[in-house]
Design an enzyme around this catalytic site. Sequence first.
Site, mmCIF file in Angstrom:
data_model
loop_
_atom_site.group_PDB
_atom_site.id
_atom_site.type_symbol
_atom_site.label_atom_id
_atom_site.label_comp_id
_atom_site.label_asym_id
_atom_site.label_seq_id
_atom_site.Cartn_x
_atom_site.Cartn_y
_atom_site.Cartn_z
ATOM 1 N N LYS A 205 -48.184 15.169 -17.915
ATOM 2 C CA LYS A 205 -49.180 16.221 -17.686
ATOM 3 C C LYS A 205 -49.091 17.278 -18.813
ATOM 4 C CE LYS A 205 -50.822 14.242 -14.098
ATOM 5 N NZ LYS A 205 -49.820 13.262 -13.762
HETATM 6 C C1 PLP Z 1 -55.170 12.976 -9.763
HETATM 7 C C2 PLP Z 1 -53.700 12.892 -9.494
HETATM 8 N N1 PLP Z 1 -53.230 13.354 -8.333
HETATM 9 C C3 PLP Z 1 -51.918 13.312 -8.030
HETATM 10 C C4 PLP Z 1 -51.016 12.781 -8.910
HETATM 11 C C5 PLP Z 1 -49.568 12.676 -8.508
HETATM 12 O O1 PLP Z 1 -48.750 13.486 -9.232
HETATM 13 P P1 PLP Z 1 -47.155 13.336 -9.079
HETATM 14 O O2 PLP Z 1 -46.729 12.205 -9.954
HETATM 15 O O3 PLP Z 1 -46.631 14.667 -9.515
HETATM 16 O O4 PLP Z 1 -46.869 13.067 -7.640
HETATM 17 C C6 PLP Z 1 -51.450 12.286 -10.143
HETATM 18 C C7 PLP Z 1 -50.481 11.729 -11.103
HETATM 19 O O5 PLP Z 1 -50.782 11.369 -12.201
HETATM 20 C C8 PLP Z 1 -52.828 12.335 -10.440
HETATM 21 O O6 PLP Z 1 -53.315 11.845 -11.591
#
Ligand code: PLP
Length: 370
Positions: free
Chosen positions: A180
Amino acid sequence: MIRLFKVHMPKSVDERLLETLHSGMIAQGQKVKEFEDKLKEYFGNNNVLTVNSATSALFLTLRLCNIQPGDEIISTPMTCLATNVAIPNFGAKVVWADIDPITGLIDPESIEENITDKTKAIIVVHYGGNPCDMDRINLIAKKYNIKVIEDAAHALGSEYKRIKIGNHSDFVIFSLQAIKHITTIEGGILVCKNEDNYKRAKLLRWYGIDREKSSYYNKLENDVADYGYKFNFNDVFATIGLEQLKYLDDIVNKHIDNKKFYDSQFEDNEIIKISKLNYEHKSASWLYIIHIPFRDYFIRYMSEKGIEVSKVHYRNDRYSIFKNSRKHLPNVDKFFTSQVAIPVGWWITKEDREYIVKTIKEYIKMVYNG
Ligand SMILES: Cc1ncc(COP(=O)(O)O)c(C=O)c1O
């Protein structure tokens, strides 16, 4: 190869990280508090909580919305599975709304068409960093007394009508996972509009135990009336986060500068379609999506030219865990067959982006002129 994603990990993290690693305090402690204080300042809101991932933040949020078996949640299939995976875990049903065929953002009209008396929440995704039309979505939610959850995993630094994403609805979640804008290795942020929700989330992220009540043993002897999770953040991640935050505005500005360059190159192109939103916004541009003919062939072509491009996410409605939610979604079909993300991040130089545009234009010429 020009990469689509890159981990941002500045050297300035090293010394502080080593200090924390050997401090004897690596679990949730003072550094987490410091990091959260900085995030509170950043969002201009005191109800900001860190957790171990955005996925955990979404689980927490469904608890805060008191989702029960049989409830319905309206969401978009065009996202990471993380957006929707908590829903069946609560025994609730996903009801898909359709999206805009170019931006991939959930369509407010489709949200309203899908509301029933079982609908308890709407999940929206700021795809690639482009904010959804929050005024329209919040108006619908208010009309039917439904909660709004914003998945802003792509949108740290985005704004809707000059106000930072994080300040528009009941719950907003962000991701600090490896690729990110900024990362703490793993991590998530939950921003609540309402203080009661924030306080409950704080309890639930650590089993339901109030960590702030007096001595260690007293803490454990306090009653646990609301069972929780082990979703807490830790001082190692927070140490990285504190350093990363210093770079956030600069990183987002670099993404936006590359986005603006691509916009100027593609906005009048008759073949390539790009996102245009008809409301005031700033996109943190985690992704830059173009729609292009023969997309799968284009991905191979670009790879041979040393440029990584990708579909990034797979439409969630194709997974059998959501088989009871299947329906015709014409705009998801359109978006999913032609969309592709091209490199736009902070690591893309002026030379890189010029080479990327030149290569895309050559591809178009080759496809149409033989
Ligand atoms: C749109 C979206 N939501 C949620 C997530 C989940 O993030 P995390 O890996 O921090 O749980 C991601 C991960 O890339 C994502 O692209």
